[in-house]
Design a protein around this motif. Structure first.
Motif, PDB file in Angstrom:
ATOM      1  N   ARG A  17      44.629  38.979  26.188  1.00 26.68           N
ATOM      2  CA  ARG A  17      44.404  39.386  27.472  1.00 26.68           C
ATOM      3  C   ARG A  17      44.699  40.854  27.687  1.00 26.68           C
ATOM      4  O   ARG A  17      45.794  41.366  27.223  1.00 26.68           O
ATOM      5  CB  ARG A  17      45.163  38.551  28.293  1.00 26.68           C
ATOM      6  CG  ARG A  17      45.090  36.978  28.805  1.00 26.68           C
ATOM      7  CD  ARG A  17      44.979  36.016  27.451  1.00 26.68           C
ATOM      8  NE  ARG A  17      44.272  34.895  27.700  1.00 26.68           N
ATOM      9  CZ  ARG A  17      44.992  33.626  28.051  1.00 26.68           C
ATOM     10  NH1 ARG A  17      46.144  33.636  27.963  1.00 26.68           N
ATOM     11  NH2 ARG A  17      44.027  32.738  28.243  1.00 26.68           N
ATOM     12  N   ALA A  19      44.459  44.491  30.315  1.00 25.34           N
ATOM     13  CA  ALA A  19      44.229  45.030  31.832  1.00 25.34           C
ATOM     14  C   ALA A  19      43.669  46.470  31.265  1.00 25.34           C
ATOM     15  O   ALA A  19      44.439  47.300  30.638  1.00 25.34           O
ATOM     16  CB  ALA A  19      45.520  45.248  32.480  1.00 25.34           C
ATOM     17  N   VAL A  24      41.091  42.702  34.371  1.00 28.79           N
ATOM     18  CA  VAL A  24      41.551  42.146  33.398  1.00 28.79           C
ATOM     19  C   VAL A  24      40.527  41.270  32.694  1.00 28.79           C
ATOM     20  O   VAL A  24      39.700  40.541  33.214  1.00 28.79           O
ATOM     21  CB  VAL A  24      42.691  41.226  34.120  1.00 28.79           C
ATOM     22  CG1 VAL A  24      43.381  40.401  33.164  1.00 28.79           C
ATOM     23  CG2 VAL A  24      43.797  42.195  34.961  1.00 28.79           C
ATOM     24  N   TYR A  42      47.428  49.715  39.617  1.00 24.87           N
ATOM     25  CA  TYR A  42      47.856  48.734  38.620  1.00 24.87           C
ATOM     26  C   TYR A  42      49.582  48.804  38.640  1.00 24.87           C
ATOM     27  O   TYR A  42      50.117  49.748  38.346  1.00 24.87           O
ATOM     28  CB  TYR A  42      47.594  49.268  37.334  1.00 24.87           C
ATOM     29  CG  TYR A  42      48.056  48.452  35.997  1.00 24.87           C
ATOM     30  CD1 TYR A  42      47.530  47.137  35.752  1.00 24.87           C
ATOM     31  CD2 TYR A  42      48.871  48.943  35.073  1.00 24.87           C
ATOM     32  CE1 TYR A  42      47.898  46.511  34.708  1.00 24.87           C
ATOM     33  CE2 TYR A  42      49.429  48.524  34.094  1.00 24.87           C
ATOM     34  CZ  TYR A  42      49.086  46.962  33.916  1.00 24.87           C
ATOM     35  OH  TYR A  42      49.454  46.287  32.998  1.00 24.87           O
ATOM     36  N   THR A  45      52.457  44.661  33.828  1.00 24.84           N
ATOM     37  CA  THR A  45      52.258  43.027  33.382  1.00 24.84           C
ATOM     38  C   THR A  45      53.434  42.652  32.815  1.00 24.84           C
ATOM     39  O   THR A  45      54.631  43.477  32.622  1.00 24.84           O
ATOM     40  CB  THR A  45      51.151  43.149  32.300  1.00 24.84           C
ATOM     41  OG1 THR A  45      50.733  41.659  31.760  1.00 24.84           O
ATOM     42  CG2 THR A  45      51.829  43.871  31.126  1.00 24.84           C
ATOM     43  N   ASP A  46      53.708  41.280  32.878  1.00 27.37           N
ATOM     44  CA  ASP A  46      55.149  40.570  32.372  1.00 27.37           C
ATOM     45  C   ASP A  46      54.473  39.604  31.499  1.00 27.37           C
ATOM     46  O   ASP A  46      53.242  38.800  31.655  1.00 27.37           O
ATOM     47  CB  ASP A  46      55.835  40.171  33.315  1.00 27.37           C
ATOM     48  CG  ASP A  46      57.134  40.035  32.906  1.00 27.37           C
ATOM     49  OD1 ASP A  46      57.486  40.291  31.726  1.00 27.37           O
ATOM     50  OD2 ASP A  46      58.211  39.684  33.659  1.00 27.37           O
ATOM     51  N   ARG A  57      51.520  34.901  30.979  1.00 26.69           N
ATOM     52  CA  ARG A  57      51.404  36.562  31.161  1.00 26.69           C
ATOM     53  C   ARG A  57      50.554  36.601  32.504  1.00 26.69           C
ATOM     54  O   ARG A  57      49.638  36.051  33.087  1.00 26.69           O
ATOM     55  CB  ARG A  57      50.543  36.955  29.919  1.00 26.69           C
ATOM     56  CG  ARG A  57      50.147  38.445  30.208  1.00 26.69           C
ATOM     57  CD  ARG A  57      49.375  39.048  28.993  1.00 26.69           C
ATOM     58  NE  ARG A  57      50.378  39.171  27.966  1.00 26.69           N
ATOM     59  CZ  ARG A  57      51.000  40.481  27.755  1.00 26.69           C
ATOM     60  NH1 ARG A  57      50.746  41.539  28.393  1.00 26.69           N
ATOM     61  NH2 ARG A  57      51.850  40.512  26.548  1.00 26.69           N
ATOM     62  N   GLN A  58      51.346  37.738  33.246  1.00 26.67           N
ATOM     63  CA  GLN A  58      50.664  37.904  34.506  1.00 26.67           C
ATOM     64  C   GLN A  58      50.402  39.430  34.629  1.00 26.67           C
ATOM     65  O   GLN A  58      51.135  40.275  34.065  1.00 26.67           O
ATOM     66  CB  GLN A  58      51.693  37.653  35.783  1.00 26.67           C
ATOM     67  CG  GLN A  58      52.958  38.275  35.667  1.00 26.67           C
ATOM     68  CD  GLN A  58      54.015  38.004  36.603  1.00 26.67           C
ATOM     69  OE1 GLN A  58      54.776  38.491  37.118  1.00 26.67           O
ATOM     70  NE2 GLN A  58      53.787  36.744  37.333  1.00 26.67           N
ATOM     71  N   PHE A  59      49.396  39.785  35.469  1.00 25.63           N
ATOM     72  CA  PHE A  59      48.907  41.294  35.830  1.00 25.63           C
ATOM     73  C   PHE A  59      49.084  41.358  37.442  1.00 25.63           C
ATOM     74  O   PHE A  59      48.667  40.470  37.826  1.00 25.63           O
ATOM     75  CB  PHE A  59      47.620  41.256  35.065  1.00 25.63           C
ATOM     76  CG  PHE A  59      47.391  41.050  33.520  1.00 25.63           C
ATOM     77  CD1 PHE A  59      47.452  42.312  32.721  1.00 25.63           C
ATOM     78  CD2 PHE A  59      47.228  39.910  33.013  1.00 25.63           C
ATOM     79  CE1 PHE A  59      47.335  41.966  31.526  1.00 25.63           C
ATOM     80  CE2 PHE A  59      47.188  40.023  31.909  1.00 25.63           C
ATOM     81  CZ  PHE A  59      47.088  40.774  30.840  1.00 25.63           C
ATOM     82  N   TRP A  75      47.238  39.235  41.995  1.00 29.02           N
ATOM     83  CA  TRP A  75      48.244  38.756  41.042  1.00 29.02           C
ATOM     84  C   TRP A  75      47.364  37.710  40.317  1.00 29.02           C
ATOM     85  O   TRP A  75      46.762  36.935  40.762  1.00 29.02           O
ATOM     86  CB  TRP A  75      49.316  37.965  41.672  1.00 29.02           C
ATOM     87  CG  TRP A  75      50.149  37.091  41.124  1.00 29.02           C
ATOM     88  CD1 TRP A  75      50.089  36.574  39.704  1.00 29.02           C
ATOM     89  CD2 TRP A  75      51.144  36.017  41.664  1.00 29.02           C
ATOM     90  NE1 TRP A  75      51.259  35.706  39.617  1.00 29.02           N
ATOM     91  CE2 TRP A  75      51.909  35.350  40.734  1.00 29.02           C
ATOM     92  CE3 TRP A  75      51.818  36.290  43.063  1.00 29.02           C
ATOM     93  CZ2 TRP A  75      52.583  34.654  40.776  1.00 29.02           C
ATOM     94  CZ3 TRP A  75      52.843  35.281  43.067  1.00 29.02           C
ATOM     95  CH2 TRP A  75      53.435  34.702  42.043  1.00 29.02           C
ATOM     96  N   GLN A  77      47.167  35.589  36.691  1.00 29.90           N
ATOM     97  CA  GLN A  77      48.403  34.851  35.687  1.00 29.90           C
ATOM     98  C   GLN A  77      47.491  33.855  34.789  1.00 29.90           C
ATOM     99  O   GLN A  77      46.644  32.987  35.388  1.00 29.90           O
ATOM    100  CB  GLN A  77      49.380  34.289  36.382  1.00 29.90           C
ATOM    101  CG  GLN A  77      50.380  33.687  35.514  1.00 29.90           C
ATOM    102  CD  GLN A  77      51.591  33.520  36.432  1.00 29.90           C
ATOM    103  OE1 GLN A  77      52.075  34.434  37.254  1.00 29.90           O
ATOM    104  NE2 GLN A  77      52.244  32.065  36.618  1.00 29.90           N
TER     105      GLN A  77
END
Length: 212
Positions: A17, A19, A24, A42, A45-46, A57-59, A75, A77
């Protein structure tokens, strides 16, 4: 705040994945491109194991005002239950659906008062009881923090804050036949405009472009 963009990859992972600018991309489960408006900044991410049970995983993208209050939040994810927990499956009760980019999504809307203490903190007792009912021990990582708290941390790192009340719409696509993997897209905006749910859903579907 001027828009800043990043390029982020999961190393040695399948699927990947990333960005890149305001898009994304996921290479599988599902294979998809998700585009937010170019004016959105932007945020970051985490990646972590959500509640000790699901790879996550989120953006996050945001459009802030001159006071760094988020006007619009995007958001994105990806979640997948750990292979060690085969009895867990995503379940959604919403009867409302939408098709984005040829994919079927469950749809929910809600408003949230972000001024309330611990507004984004969840009671873990029901989850602990549910895991025990499935024959699983409560994982050590159950206190990893909700996905909402991780979004809060990303925003705070950029000096951004949510407005007093947000209106949100959530789109969820189950990415495998066993319902153990999902793509979630949440769009939130300042609730001051008082948009009706159907209007909010329509606006979110126009702002967030999904393609395969």
């Amino acid at each position: 705040m001027a828009a800043t963009f990043g390029l982020v990859f999961l190393t040695a992972a399948t699927p990947q994945r990333a960005a890149n600018g305001n898009v994304v991309t996921s290479t599988a489960e599902p294979q998809v491109h998700i585009e937010v408006p170019a004016r959105a900044a932007y945020v970051g991410t985490d990646a972590w194991v959500l509640y000790g049970i699901a790879d996550c995983r989120q953006f996050v993208y945001a459009e802030p005002d001159s006071n760094n209050i988020v006007k619009q939040l995007y958001w994105i994810q990806f979640e997948s239950y750990l292979p060690s927990l085969p009895k867990l499956h995503h379940q959604y009760a919403s009867k409302r659906h939408a098709r984005l980019g040829g994919l079927d999504f469950y749809v929910d809307t809600w408003t949230q008062d972000n001024r309330k203490p611990n507004a984004h903190t969840e009671d873990l007792a029901p989850l602990e009881a549910f895991l025990r009912s499935k024959g699983y021990a409560v994982p050590a990582g159950i206190s990893s923090g909700s996905d909402g708290r991780h979004v809060d941390a990303l925003l705070a790192a950029k000096g951004l804050r949510l407005p007093a009340v947000t209106a949100s719409v959530r789109f969820v696509h189950l990415a495998d036949a066993r319902e153990r993997k999902e793509l979630m897209i949440i769009y939130s905006e300042n609730a001051g405009a008082g948009a009706a749910p159907e209007e909010l859903i329509r606006r979110a579907a126009e702002l967030v472009r999904v393609s395969q």
